[in-house]
Design an enzyme around this catalytic site. Structure first.
Site, PDB file in Angstrom:
ATOM      1  N   ARG A  53      75.361  60.522  70.445  1.00 15.08           N
ATOM      2  CA  ARG A  53      75.187  61.924  70.806  1.00 15.08           C
ATOM      3  C   ARG A  53      76.552  62.592  70.957  1.00 15.08           C
ATOM      4  NH1 ARG A  53      70.907  64.504  73.277  1.00 15.08           N
ATOM      5  NH2 ARG A  53      69.961  62.504  73.766  1.00 15.08           N
ATOM      6  N   LEU A  74      69.203  60.227  90.030  1.00 20.39           N
ATOM      7  CA  LEU A  74      68.013  59.426  90.296  1.00 20.39           C
ATOM      8  C   LEU A  74      68.004  58.104  89.538  1.00 20.39           C
ATOM      9  CD1 LEU A  74      65.306  62.250  90.272  1.00 20.39           C
ATOM     10  CD2 LEU A  74      66.523  61.266  92.216  1.00 20.39           C
ATOM     11  N   GLU A  95      75.648  59.091  79.322  1.00 20.64           N
ATOM     12  CA  GLU A  95      76.819  59.970  79.353  1.00 20.64           C
ATOM     13  C   GLU A  95      76.480  61.370  79.874  1.00 20.64           C
ATOM     14  OE1 GLU A  95      80.109  62.052  76.382  1.00 20.64           O
ATOM     15  OE2 GLU A  95      79.173  60.171  75.770  1.00 20.64           O
ATOM     16  N   ARG A  97      74.298  62.210  82.168  1.00 13.22           N
ATOM     17  CA  ARG A  97      74.270  62.160  83.635  1.00 13.22           C
ATOM     18  C   ARG A  97      75.682  62.127  84.208  1.00 13.22           C
ATOM     19  NH1 ARG A  97      70.769  57.079  83.804  1.00 13.22           N
ATOM     20  NH2 ARG A  97      70.753  57.414  81.545  1.00 13.22           N
ATOM     21  N   GLU A 128      68.988  53.725  73.036  1.00 10.31           N
ATOM     22  CA  GLU A 128      68.771  54.610  74.177  1.00 10.31           C
ATOM     23  C   GLU A 128      68.737  56.069  73.757  1.00 10.31           C
ATOM     24  OE1 GLU A 128      69.693  57.139  77.647  1.00 10.31           O
ATOM     25  OE2 GLU A 128      70.954  56.844  75.880  1.00 10.31           O
ATOM     26  N   ASN A 129      69.562  56.427  72.800  1.00 12.16           N
ATOM     27  CA  ASN A 129      69.637  57.821  72.380  1.00 12.16           C
ATOM     28  C   ASN A 129      68.497  58.219  71.460  1.00 12.16           C
ATOM     29  OD1 ASN A 129      72.175  59.534  73.186  1.00 12.16           O
ATOM     30  ND2 ASN A 129      72.882  57.419  73.052  1.00 12.16           N
TER      31      ASN A 129
END
Length: 294
Positions: A53, A74, A95, A97, A128-129
């Site tokens: 990203r 969180l 990244e 967050r 994850e992305n």
């Protein structure tokens, strides 16, 4: 092989879930070696240069910043100990967050530390992305290409790795065939993946993209524009076409660019006909809308 690779996506979710459960009992241990969840000073964390990203929406960051300001972070980010800079950590996932936490002014951020090799960290970052619904389509296409190039994966293997279908990966990678200026429109959010797929069918992709951006066309309108361009103008035969003066021909071109439809002007000494050919009912609706606009 397929089951093992597809499991990585589910394994990542479990890993992040473990981090969330462990965050409540975590203690601030700074840069102490070892795995687990801890509060790490933000200045000891740096971004992953191979992060898929690259574009972070200001609106999304502002929204996340507000959430963190109200409720805190969180879900811990995922990091690995830096090999080049002892005592520091490289972000594997999270990244956005980390960026939002910096904007809030937090001094530390909860992080799950894992010992990961370069290829494992690279693959997890991509998984994850791409599993997030808001990843930019062009970043997703580049991520798949990077995954296949670095890991030597086929499209099937890449699809299994990220938990997507092979056809989804194949169709997304096709976006890399677009000219660089069109890719930049997608990357910066001026065109959606739907727009990009429609433009792929055109043989004049940059020009179509500029018209879509300038006129704010929907995906449906873009598809109609591409079909109309492909059909080509149905103008007069060669001799009749040649009889038109340069001003009339230029006006036809300008109208075609503005409408995205075939235009034929027949001028006879200041009087004549203007013909607009539509290829779809949507284009007819657009003509009517423009003619009746007050």
């Amino acid at each position: 092989m397929a089951e093992g690779r597809r499991g990585l996506g589910r394994g990542l979710s479990a890993l992040l879930g473990e981090a969330e459960e462990g965050a409540e009992g975590a203690t601030a241990t700074g840069g102490v070696a070892g795995e687990g969840v801890r509060e790490i000073p933000i200045e000891l964390i740096y971004r992953n240069l191979e992060q898929p990203r690259q574009y972070f929406s200001e609106a999304d960051l502002a929204e996340l910043e507000t959430s963190i300001r109200d409720k805190g972070v969180l879900q811990p980010i995922l990091v690995r100990p830096s090999r080049a800079q002892p005592g520091q950590f490289e972000i594997v996932a999270g990244e956005r967050r980390w960026r939002a936490a910096q904007r809030v002014g937090l001094k530390t951020i909860p992080a799950l530390v894992r010992e990961l090799g370069d290829n494992q960290a690279f693959e997890i970052a991509i998984v994850e992305n791409v599993q997030r619904s808001d990843l930019n389509a062009m970043e997703e296409a580049r991520a798949y290409m990077a995954l296949m190039g670095r890991m030597g994966y086929t499209q099937d293997q890449a699809a299994n790795s990220v938990g997507k279908s092979r056809s989804h990966v194949a169709n997304t990678v096709r976006l890399l065939q677009l000219p660089h200026p069109v890719q930049e429109h997608v990357l910066n959010g001026r065109l959606t993946a739907g727009h990009a797929r429609a433009i792929l069918a055109s043989d004049d992709q940059e020009r179509i993209a500029e018209q879509v951006v300038a006129r704010g066309l929907s995906v449906r309108d873009t598809e109609a524009l591409v079909r109309a361009k492909a059909a080509g103008p149905k103008k007069a035969s060669g001799p009749r076409r040649a009889a038109k003066d340069a001003d009339t021909a230029a006006l036809e071109t300008d109208l075609e660019d503005a409408l995205g439809m075939s235009v034929d002007i027949l001028d006879r000494g200041g009087a004549g006909e203007l013909k607009i050919k539509y290829a779809t009912l949507e284009q007819l609706d657009e003509i009517c809308r423009r003619l009746t606009r007050t």
